[in-house]
Design a protein around this motif. Structure first.
Motif, PDB file in Angstrom:
ATOM      1  N   GLY A  14       0.809  -1.212   0.000  1.00 40.98           N
ATOM      2  CA  GLY A  14       0.000   0.000   0.000  1.00 40.98           C
ATOM      3  C   GLY A  14       0.840   1.258   0.000  1.00 40.98           C
ATOM      4  O   GLY A  14       1.901   1.321   0.622  1.00 40.98           O
ATOM      5  N   ASN A  37       0.505  -2.138  -4.687  1.00 38.48           N
ATOM      6  CA  ASN A  37      -0.647  -1.281  -4.383  1.00 38.48           C
ATOM      7  C   ASN A  37      -1.840  -1.734  -5.208  1.00 38.48           C
ATOM      8  O   ASN A  37      -1.705  -2.048  -6.402  1.00 38.48           O
ATOM      9  CB  ASN A  37      -0.311   0.178  -4.713  1.00 38.48           C
ATOM     10  CG  ASN A  37      -1.341   1.142  -4.152  1.00 38.48           C
ATOM     11  OD1 ASN A  37      -1.440   1.311  -2.941  1.00 38.48           O
ATOM     12  ND2 ASN A  37      -2.124   1.757  -5.019  1.00 38.48           N
ATOM     13  N   ASP A  38      -3.010  -1.763  -4.578  1.00 39.40           N
ATOM     14  CA  ASP A  38      -4.216  -2.190  -5.280  1.00 39.40           C
ATOM     15  C   ASP A  38      -4.525  -1.319  -6.489  1.00 39.40           C
ATOM     16  O   ASP A  38      -4.741  -1.797  -7.591  1.00 39.40           O
ATOM     17  CB  ASP A  38      -5.429  -2.141  -4.334  1.00 39.40           C
ATOM     18  CG  ASP A  38      -5.517  -3.382  -3.465  1.00 39.40           C
ATOM     19  OD1 ASP A  38      -4.829  -4.360  -3.769  1.00 39.40           O
ATOM     20  OD2 ASP A  38      -6.264  -3.351  -2.474  1.00 39.40           O
ATOM     21  N   GLY A  39      -4.584  -0.007  -6.262  1.00 40.69           N
ATOM     22  CA  GLY A  39      -5.049   0.916  -7.287  1.00 40.69           C
ATOM     23  C   GLY A  39      -3.924   1.502  -8.111  1.00 40.69           C
ATOM     24  O   GLY A  39      -2.739   1.409  -7.766  1.00 40.69           O
ATOM     25  N   GLY A  61      -1.626  -1.796  -9.081  1.00 42.60           N
ATOM     26  CA  GLY A  61      -2.642  -2.741  -9.520  1.00 42.60           C
ATOM     27  C   GLY A  61      -2.159  -4.168  -9.466  1.00 42.60           C
ATOM     28  O   GLY A  61      -2.596  -5.024 -10.225  1.00 42.60           O
ATOM     29  N   ALA A  65      -2.173  -7.964  -4.322  1.00 42.62           N
ATOM     30  CA  ALA A  65      -2.918  -7.135  -3.379  1.00 42.62           C
ATOM     31  C   ALA A  65      -4.404  -7.412  -3.407  1.00 42.62           C
ATOM     32  O   ALA A  65      -5.151  -6.916  -2.584  1.00 42.62           O
ATOM     33  CB  ALA A  65      -2.674  -5.653  -3.703  1.00 42.62           C
ATOM     34  N   SER A  66      -4.851  -8.216  -4.319  1.00 40.16           N
ATOM     35  CA  SER A  66      -6.293  -8.391  -4.536  1.00 40.16           C
ATOM     36  C   SER A  66      -6.918  -9.266  -3.463  1.00 40.16           C
ATOM     37  O   SER A  66      -6.282 -10.163  -2.910  1.00 40.16           O
ATOM     38  CB  SER A  66      -6.541  -9.009  -5.912  1.00 40.16           C
ATOM     39  OG  SER A  66      -7.900  -9.278  -6.107  1.00 40.16           O
ATOM     40  N   ASP A  67      -8.217  -9.023  -3.198  1.00 35.38           N
ATOM     41  CA  ASP A  67      -8.969  -9.885  -2.288  1.00 35.38           C
ATOM     42  C   ASP A  67      -9.454 -11.151  -2.983  1.00 35.38           C
ATOM     43  O   ASP A  67      -9.986 -12.044  -2.355  1.00 35.38           O
ATOM     44  CB  ASP A  67     -10.180  -9.133  -1.725  1.00 35.38           C
ATOM     45  CG  ASP A  67      -9.776  -8.207  -0.590  1.00 35.38           C
ATOM     46  OD1 ASP A  67      -8.984  -8.643   0.252  1.00 35.38           O
ATOM     47  OD2 ASP A  67     -10.258  -7.067  -0.567  1.00 35.38           O
ATOM     48  N   TRP A  87      -5.219  -2.456   5.198  1.00 35.31           N
ATOM     49  CA  TRP A  87      -5.280  -3.718   4.454  1.00 35.31           C
ATOM     50  C   TRP A  87      -5.778  -4.838   5.362  1.00 35.31           C
ATOM     51  O   TRP A  87      -5.220  -5.094   6.429  1.00 35.31           O
ATOM     52  CB  TRP A  87      -3.899  -4.069   3.895  1.00 35.31           C
ATOM     53  CG  TRP A  87      -3.578  -3.336   2.623  1.00 35.31           C
ATOM     54  CD1 TRP A  87      -3.880  -2.044   2.327  1.00 35.31           C
ATOM     55  CD2 TRP A  87      -2.889  -3.858   1.493  1.00 35.31           C
ATOM     56  NE1 TRP A  87      -3.428  -1.726   1.080  1.00 35.31           N
ATOM     57  CE2 TRP A  87      -2.810  -2.817   0.544  1.00 35.31           C
ATOM     58  CE3 TRP A  87      -2.327  -5.092   1.189  1.00 35.31           C
ATOM     59  CZ2 TRP A  87      -2.194  -2.986  -0.697  1.00 35.31           C
ATOM     60  CZ3 TRP A  87      -1.705  -5.260  -0.047  1.00 35.31           C
ATOM     61  CH2 TRP A  87      -1.645  -4.227  -0.970  1.00 35.31           C
ATOM     62  N   LYS A  91      -6.351 -10.687   3.221  1.00 37.72           N
ATOM     63  CA  LYS A  91      -5.800 -10.565   1.876  1.00 37.72           C
ATOM     64  C   LYS A  91      -4.887 -11.748   1.558  1.00 37.72           C
ATOM     65  O   LYS A  91      -4.113 -12.204   2.409  1.00 37.72           O
ATOM     66  CB  LYS A  91      -5.041  -9.247   1.725  1.00 37.72           C
ATOM     67  CG  LYS A  91      -5.966  -8.062   1.438  1.00 37.72           C
ATOM     68  CD  LYS A  91      -5.172  -6.858   1.009  1.00 37.72           C
ATOM     69  CE  LYS A  91      -6.100  -5.697   0.634  1.00 37.72           C
ATOM     70  NZ  LYS A  91      -6.781  -5.934  -0.637  1.00 37.72           N
TER      71      LYS A  91
END
Length: 479
Positions: A14, A37-39, A61, A65-67, A87, A91
């Protein structure tokens, strides 16, 4: 001299206000840092470019990091993960870390371990957590410590990075530290000088999974306390957390109460804040600390915040006069039970920060006759207890936001005589209309109170924007 992080492969999970400082500090200590980082929005790209210019690897992205999805592996060579506090523990990245025996720290844990790094003074921490009131209490505490002539700062979950505080050029005597349940979850070795859990109410259960897990993470703040575990006499759950904590020998349980204090407590007697904990012969003696009127604003929940801050300061050895002077000097942040204006004999108060039912309950208890503006995103909350407790104080209610029906139904059950205006809209333009409707319902001497008991993101970017919209609409009334 090489640090323990020299050559170590560390993954920072993150970006944001915690991830960027963590990546910079670790890189500066010689670690090989990879940020996931997710985004990949504009802000993330800007932060990524800043870190990449230093030599930090950033993956925006990133599937780790994705759920959901299958890409749950650790970045190659990872020996430690330092995560942003928000977070979730569920995860896949953390599951993979557990399976590989890789430790996971939060930025607070990293900051705690870096105290005294490079020969700096390792300032003790006075830690504050709880469902509501954390920021105000930490700011009050910092003001009291400053009044005592101590070098201090309000840090942590308050917007000032703890990493910056412990690795920067300023050497502090003591730090006033706000800690969220997320941060405490990822801080296994934290051991504060003294700490308080202000209160406990259901919140962030989607992250923690249960009320029991949420309370347990809050209770971590007491682990290893050296001098005082401060608890809320009116909230038995906070005392239970003290009883369960493993503390240093000689550490004391100290309560705060809005009533007359017993031994080892701080409380209120005839308009005075008094200390029966940090005095000689506390069974017979009490020390005056301040007047209730020194607390701004002197609403009940804010007096409780002041007592908690005073208890931590007194645990650190601050004299009584500094408590008084610090409280007098303290100015609360915007949108926290802030008086906006009086218009035609009606007070308008902005408590947009009341984003859950527990905070709204405290706000509603501060006034005798209220036109209540409420609503937004309920986050799974129910409102029956809140409405039932406040019913006798309500002149009327104006409801806005996506989940306003939940509040309307609770009002119908527990306060059927209270007139309700249900604004069927979730755009930002609803606020001026809500203020106009509240003005119509209010009578001379009433308080129009924005205490939404809900989050703001259905209509506004954050609670600050919601409060600003309310204040602007109020000012237009008086124009």
């Amino acid at each position: 001299m090489p640090s323990e992080f020299s050559g170590k492969h560390v993954t920072v999970a993150g970006l944001g206000v915690s991830g960027v400082p963590a990546a910079k500090v670790l890189h500066g200590l010689g670690a090989h840092v990879t940020v996931v980082n997710d985004g990949a929005d504009e802000r993330a790209r800007t932060q990524a470019a800043e870190l990449e210019a230093l030599g930090v690897t950033v993956r925006l992205g990133d599937g780790t990091a994705s759920d959901s999805g299958s890409a749950a592996g650790l970045p190659e060579g990872t020996e430690l993960i330092v995560t942003a506090p928000g977070w979730k523990p569920t995860k896949p990245l953390f599951t993979a870390a557990e399976q590989a025996g890789v430790p996971v720290w939060g930025d607070v844990e990293l900051a705690w371990r870096l105290r005294g790094h490079g020969g700096r003074k390792a300032a003790p921490w006075l830690a504050v957590t709880g469902t509501n009131g954390k920021t105000t209490t930490v700011q009050m505490l910092a003001s009291i410590l400053e009044a005592a002539g101590l070098r201090t700062a309000a840090v942590g979950n308050i917007g000032v990075s703890l990493l910056d505080a412990v690795t920067g050029d300023t050497e502090y005597d003591v730090l006033a530290v706000e800690l969220s349940s997320y941060q405490l979850h990822w801080a296994p070795s934290l051991r504060a000088h003294s700490a308080v859990v202000l209160n406990l109410a259901a919140d962030h259960l989607d992250w923690h999974g249960s009320m029991e897990a949420y309370a347990a993470d809050k209770g971590r703040v007491y682990e290893g306390n050296q001098v005082a575990c401060v608890y809320n006499v009116a909230d038995r759950a906070t005392e239970d957390l003290v009883r369960a904590a493993d503390v240093e020998e000689g550490c004391r349980a100290v309560g705060f109460t809005l009533g007359t204090p017993g031994p080892s407590q701080l409380g209120v007697v005839e308009g005075l804040l008094v200390d029966r904990a940090f005095v000689e012969d506390r069974h017979k003696n009490a020390q005056e600390l301040a007047e209730v009127s020194d607390v701004n604003p002197p609403a009940p929940h804010n007096i409780a915040n002041a007592l908690a801050a005073a208890a931590l300061a007194r645990a650190y050895g601050v004299p009584a006069a500094a408590v008084r002077d610090g409280l007098r000097a303290f100015t609360p942040d915007a949108h926290r039970i802030a008086h906006v204006a009086d218009v035609d004999g009606v007070a308008y108060v902005d408590d947009s920060k009341a984003t859950n039912t527990h905070a709204a309950e405290a706000s509603l208890a501060a006034y005798e006759s209220i036109v209540w503006i409420a609503g937004g995103l309920a986050k799974g909350a129910t409102f029956d207890e809140l409405v039932a407790g406040a019913a006798k104080r309500l002149r009327g209610a104006v409801l806005i936001g996506a989940d306003r029906a939940l509040i309307r139904e609770a009002l119908a059950r527990h306060a059927p005589e209270v007139p309700v205006v249900d604004l069927d809209r979730t755009d930002t333009g609803a606020m001026p209309q809500a203020v106009q409707e509240a003005r119509r319902l209010a009578e001379h001497g009433d308080t129009v109170l924005l205490a939404p008991a809900c989050a703001s993101m259905d209509m506004f970017t954050n609670y600050n924007k919601r409060g600003d919209a309310f204040a602007e609409a109020v000012r237009e009334l008086g124009a």
